[in-house]
Design an enzyme around this catalytic site. Structure first.
Site, PDB file in Angstrom:
ATOM      1  N   GLY A  55     100.113  18.199   7.791  1.00  0.00           N
ATOM      2  CA  GLY A  55     100.694  17.525   8.945  1.00  0.00           C
ATOM      3  C   GLY A  55     100.067  16.189   9.258  1.00  0.00           C
ATOM      4  CB  SER A  56      99.484  13.435   8.382  1.00  0.00           C
ATOM      5  OG  SER A  56     100.167  13.824   7.212  1.00  0.00           O
TER       6      SER A  56
END
Length: 218
Positions: free
Chosen positions: A187-188
């Site tokens: 996630g980013s």
């Protein structure tokens, strides 16, 4: 569908943890509560499958176009605005940011074909990826491409969970649109800094696919 090489170690660790938890549950819990033993198995197995899916590389037909910019990742467009760059560029640029949830494919791809002019890692914080300061304060890796006289900066940004950014490019590399440029774990966000005259073809909150969705053109 294939599994990305960056996931081999994580998947192996996850399998070992899965096996240990379920062996312990079998010997110490399942003997007096079969239902609880099965619940533990199903929960840990679901988590193991999720980790495998995170490193998936789906088969796709990637877009190719000399005057187009394709999305470097899967996710949702969350920012489109003019900004004063914090590195490399001195003049205003158009920032387009894509938020990647843990459910998205996390391979990062070249948005254009051309030459790599700049590739720089920056240590930093781990603010949530949608935080306004994540672009400048978080751990990140920036790459500048030159194509047809235009320059594009792509910034891989770590989030609260993502604490390992992988980038394969170095200055002087000749790259192809849609080919892998890196990977961010768990996630980013990815930012693009584009020329102000770029014609944008996406909208806020639109879902995009890496190597497929055309973000804009010139």
């Amino acid at each position: 569908m294939k599994i990305h090489k960056e996931g081999y170690r994580s998947i192996l660790v996850a399998f070992i943890v899965f096996a240990i938890i379920n062996l312990l549950a079998f010997y110490f819990i399942a003997s007096f509560s079969a239902v609880l033993g099965w619940l533990i198995f199903l929960a840990t197995f679901g988590l193991f499958l999720f980790i495998i899916s995170f490193f998936r590389i789906p088969k796709r037909d990637h877009h190719s176009g000399e005057t187009s910019i394709v999305s470097p990742c899967d996710g949702t467009v969350v920012v489109m605005e003019e900004v004063e760059p914090d590195e490399y560029f001195k003049e205003k640029r158009l920032q387009l940011s894509i938020f990647m949830s843990p459910l998205n494919v996390h391979v990062n791809r070249n948005p254009v074909s051309g030459e790599v002019l700049y590739s720089q890692y920056h240590p930093g914080k781990f603010l949530v990826a949608w935080h306004p300061k994540s672009s400048t304060d978080n751990e990140r890796h920036s790459v500048v491409y030159r194509t047809g006289g235009k320059e594009v900066l792509v910034k891989q940004i770590a989030g609260a969970l993502a604490k390992r950014i992988v980038n394969y490019l170095k200055p002087g590399d000749k790259v192809v649109q849609g080919a892998e440029m890196g990977f961010i774990k768990f996630g980013s966000r990815v930012d693009l800094l584009l020329p102000l005259d770029t014609k944008i073809d996406v909208k806020l909150n639109q879902k995009v696919k890496g190597g497929v969705t055309v973000l804009g053109s010139w």
